[in-house]
Design a protein around this motif. Sequence first.
Motif, PDB file in Angstrom:
ATOM      1  N   LYS A  22       0.817  -1.213   0.000  1.00 49.26           N
ATOM      2  CA  LYS A  22       0.000   0.000   0.000  1.00 49.26           C
ATOM      3  C   LYS A  22       0.849   1.261   0.000  1.00 49.26           C
ATOM      4  O   LYS A  22       0.354   2.350  -0.295  1.00 49.26           O
ATOM      5  CB  LYS A  22      -0.931  -0.003   1.212  1.00 49.26           C
ATOM      6  CG  LYS A  22      -2.022  -1.067   1.113  1.00 49.26           C
ATOM      7  CD  LYS A  22      -2.942  -1.054   2.317  1.00 49.26           C
ATOM      8  CE  LYS A  22      -4.075  -2.054   2.134  1.00 49.26           C
ATOM      9  NZ  LYS A  22      -5.000  -2.102   3.284  1.00 49.26           N
ATOM     10  N   GLY A  23       2.118   1.132   0.370  1.00 48.84           N
ATOM     11  CA  GLY A  23       3.021   2.271   0.320  1.00 48.84           C
ATOM     12  C   GLY A  23       2.735   3.356   1.333  1.00 48.84           C
ATOM     13  O   GLY A  23       3.005   4.541   1.078  1.00 48.84           O
ATOM     14  N   VAL A  24       2.230   2.990   2.500  1.00 46.48           N
ATOM     15  CA  VAL A  24       1.908   4.006   3.510  1.00 46.48           C
ATOM     16  C   VAL A  24       3.132   4.289   4.378  1.00 46.48           C
ATOM     17  O   VAL A  24       3.908   3.392   4.698  1.00 46.48           O
ATOM     18  CB  VAL A  24       0.721   3.576   4.403  1.00 46.48           C
ATOM     19  CG1 VAL A  24      -0.557   3.533   3.601  1.00 46.48           C
ATOM     20  CG2 VAL A  24       0.974   2.235   5.060  1.00 46.48           C
ATOM     21  N   LEU A  25       3.301   5.552   4.748  1.00 40.05           N
ATOM     22  CA  LEU A  25       4.376   5.993   5.626  1.00 40.05           C
ATOM     23  C   LEU A  25       3.772   6.594   6.884  1.00 40.05           C
ATOM     24  O   LEU A  25       2.674   7.165   6.856  1.00 40.05           O
ATOM     25  CB  LEU A  25       5.248   7.047   4.921  1.00 40.05           C
ATOM     26  CG  LEU A  25       5.894   6.645   3.592  1.00 40.05           C
ATOM     27  CD1 LEU A  25       6.645   7.845   2.998  1.00 40.05           C
ATOM     28  CD2 LEU A  25       6.828   5.464   3.781  1.00 40.05           C
ATOM     29  N   ILE A  26       4.491   6.487   7.988  1.00 39.36           N
ATOM     30  CA  ILE A  26       4.051   7.122   9.232  1.00 39.36           C
ATOM     31  C   ILE A  26       4.066   8.637   9.026  1.00 39.36           C
ATOM     32  O   ILE A  26       5.069   9.207   8.600  1.00 39.36           O
ATOM     33  CB  ILE A  26       4.971   6.724  10.399  1.00 39.36           C
ATOM     34  CG1 ILE A  26       4.897   5.212  10.639  1.00 39.36           C
ATOM     35  CG2 ILE A  26       4.588   7.467  11.670  1.00 39.36           C
ATOM     36  CD1 ILE A  26       5.912   4.683  11.619  1.00 39.36           C
ATOM     37  N   GLY A  27       2.946   9.295   9.315  1.00 40.03           N
ATOM     38  CA  GLY A  27       2.807  10.723   9.056  1.00 40.03           C
ATOM     39  C   GLY A  27       2.002  11.027   7.814  1.00 40.03           C
ATOM     40  O   GLY A  27       1.625  12.182   7.576  1.00 40.03           O
ATOM     41  N   ASP A  28       1.707  10.004   6.994  1.00 42.04           N
ATOM     42  CA  ASP A  28       0.904  10.188   5.786  1.00 42.04           C
ATOM     43  C   ASP A  28      -0.521  10.621   6.101  1.00 42.04           C
ATOM     44  O   ASP A  28      -1.070  10.307   7.165  1.00 42.04           O
ATOM     45  CB  ASP A  28       0.806   8.866   5.016  1.00 42.04           C
ATOM     46  CG  ASP A  28       1.853   8.751   3.918  1.00 42.04           C
ATOM     47  OD1 ASP A  28       2.340   9.792   3.444  1.00 42.04           O
ATOM     48  OD2 ASP A  28       2.155   7.608   3.524  1.00 42.04           O
ATOM     49  N   THR A  29      -1.116  11.326   5.150  1.00 40.58           N
ATOM     50  CA  THR A  29      -2.564  11.417   5.097  1.00 40.58           C
ATOM     51  C   THR A  29      -3.019  10.158   4.371  1.00 40.58           C
ATOM     52  O   THR A  29      -2.537   9.867   3.264  1.00 40.58           O
ATOM     53  CB  THR A  29      -3.025  12.669   4.340  1.00 40.58           C
ATOM     54  OG1 THR A  29      -2.613  13.829   5.063  1.00 40.58           O
ATOM     55  CG2 THR A  29      -4.542  12.690   4.180  1.00 40.58           C
ATOM     56  N   VAL A  30      -3.900   9.411   4.983  1.00 43.10           N
ATOM     57  CA  VAL A  30      -4.303   8.123   4.408  1.00 43.10           C
ATOM     58  C   VAL A  30      -5.802   8.077   4.156  1.00 43.10           C
ATOM     59  O   VAL A  30      -6.583   8.793   4.797  1.00 43.10           O
ATOM     60  CB  VAL A  30      -3.915   6.942   5.333  1.00 43.10           C
ATOM     61  CG1 VAL A  30      -2.407   6.793   5.405  1.00 43.10           C
ATOM     62  CG2 VAL A  30      -4.499   7.112   6.729  1.00 43.10           C
ATOM     63  N   VAL A  31      -6.177   7.239   3.215  1.00 43.60           N
ATOM     64  CA  VAL A  31      -7.586   6.980   2.935  1.00 43.60           C
ATOM     65  C   VAL A  31      -8.022   5.808   3.804  1.00 43.60           C
ATOM     66  O   VAL A  31      -7.389   4.757   3.800  1.00 43.60           O
ATOM     67  CB  VAL A  31      -7.800   6.630   1.448  1.00 43.60           C
ATOM     68  CG1 VAL A  31      -9.287   6.334   1.186  1.00 43.60           C
ATOM     69  CG2 VAL A  31      -7.315   7.755   0.562  1.00 43.60           C
ATOM     70  N   VAL A  32      -9.080   6.027   4.567  1.00 43.90           N
ATOM     71  CA  VAL A  32      -9.594   4.997   5.483  1.00 43.90           C
ATOM     72  C   VAL A  32     -10.991   4.599   5.040  1.00 43.90           C
ATOM     73  O   VAL A  32     -11.833   5.462   4.762  1.00 43.90           O
ATOM     74  CB  VAL A  32      -9.634   5.514   6.943  1.00 43.90           C
ATOM     75  CG1 VAL A  32     -10.191   4.444   7.869  1.00 43.90           C
ATOM     76  CG2 VAL A  32      -8.243   5.931   7.384  1.00 43.90           C
TER      77      VAL A  32
END
Length: 683
Positions: A372-382
């Motif tokens: 998913k390529g998520v990083l800590i601090g990202d704005t993410v889609v939930v």
Amino acid sequence: MVPVSDNQPEQTENTDLRRQWNELAEEVRSHREAYYNGEPSIPDADFDKLFQSLLRLEEQHPELAVPDSPTMEVGAPAPEESTFANVEHLQRLMSLDNVFDDDELAEWLERTPADAYLTELKVDGVSIDLVYRDGALERAATRGDGRVGEDVTANVRVIEDIPHQLSGEPPALIEVRGEIYIRPEDFPDINAQRVESGKPAFANPRNTAAGGLRQKNTADVRKRRLHFVAHGIGAREGFTPATQHEAYEALASWGLPTSRYTDLVTTAAEVRDKVRYWAEHRHDADFEMDGVVVKVNSLAEQRGHGSTSRAPRWAIAYKYPPEEVTTRLRNILVNVGRTGRVTPFAVMEPVFVSGSTVSMATLHNQTEVQRKGVLIGDTVVVRKAGEIIPEVLGPVVEKRDGTEQEFVFPTQCPACGATLAPQKEGDADWRCPNTRFCPAQLTARLTYLAGRGAFDIEALGEKGARDLIRSGVLEDESSLFDLDREKLTRTSVYTTKSGKVNATGEKLLEHLETARNTDLWRVLVALSIRHVGPTAARALASRYGSMETLRAAPVEDLADTDGVGMIIAESFTEWFSVDWHAQLAEAWAASGVTMADDRSDRAEQTLEGITVVVTGSLENFTRDGAKEAILARGGKASGSVSKRTDYVVVGENAGSKEDKARELGLRILTEAEFETLLENGSV
């Protein structure tokens, strides 16, 4: 040299398929049980995917579609530890099949032609079954497994929407089906009052409504602000509507609330228009909804379309995609489960989605985090999939500012420090290998063995299990039955402020004493042997009678046990090959836990090799009682009718199973004949 069989690849393939089916079926059963009788641990959408995967596997390999497959079942049996009485519905409550896109809906409409359809909103609530006799509310019951539910009449009587006496001229008997729900505008206030009283907030309206129906005090039921809407009928006397729409009009005339969002349409195009409309207006309704239900309007046409073993062919639920929101990902932490599986989860800035505020979401495994390529601090889609557990779908890359950090999956278990690794090459999941002593795994195992399907130790929950481990009272579960008052004084959960054993501690000791004398099959379940659930445990205990005989049996012999097979047999044998596993069983035996069933009063095995299906209401047997009578005599109590069924016992309001039995030409028995069968093994 060992000769190689020509069909060895085929045998290996069949074994792999069966293993895949077993694992998938076990997962579906587990999550279905949690949804109906506990707290769901995965999103509804994820369960739908699991269920659809199981359906596809059985469609591709029909030999896997055994009669007791989860694909043949409705709901989940009422909890054994429930304080509410079990009652049989007058007519079976069925489930609904689902479609998830326009093409699937078009296929259903093509194979289900009708003069007219009803479109209704799919209420995200709790199913309820109301019985009115001569206009008076006689009984209210939860769905349960579709045939037997919990009697919650006293609690339902305090729901203002549900009349105690129908108005007008109601029939002699009417069984009304509907949904209990909490209005979205009421839920924040309910949570605010709960937090003010020092209790944790509820997760979502659906679970809150389900919990409300199971309150022991009706005053607590009132606090949930429950509402009701009718969406179907079951058994009836003196009422013969020609259409579903006519039935709804009658229900409303008698004072029962029906949905104002139900529409009568005459074409497939109009059905699709309604589905598209509500996809854009899903928050306009008075209740949480996650789709549209389409029903054939004519009751005669409904009968013509018929039903499968679990759902009517004349109705379908179009489920909308879960809602999505964005928020900031603060951190990624990991959790260690009962099997040692280490699962990452997202810690987020709280965000309101689908009726509740969420701050954590699943990330499945470390491979999924990378994918998913998520990083800590990202704005993410939930996504609040299925209105239950949120899931992180991915990052909003364009909002990155360079301060984000990559998640590094831990190399050591956060609970015990052991080095993490995949259990076998190619596994996506990493596990903690410290299976015996890892506090997280041990806590989960203790909680599991205390469940109603094993030792049924009510006073041993997750909090108590964690305390017993943290205080050093238990090193592993082998010394569980050696607990005494002196040892419990070292804990906090089981003691008073003065250090004496409290009422919960006394109850724990009392329950442990009772658990020592339980059935062998429950002991087998409590050992946490992979694949050995209650069904397989019952079969093994019934055939072998003692732990000693079981452990001495060759794996091929175990596999020949009805309902077991090679996968479960190999898992059983491999489990006991681990030294500490064997020592655990021996320690329990030394502590007085029963390792052999007392067969002195065992019923004669009159039904060995015989499969019996019981359908409808019997006078002298409850549903569970009939099943126990069959199992106790060595028979198989099946939940569905097939060519392999030997006898079908038919009671009142038997329904489709009786019809199918007659179509297949099976032997149908009355209750009196069933009692003769139990005694003699023949009729």
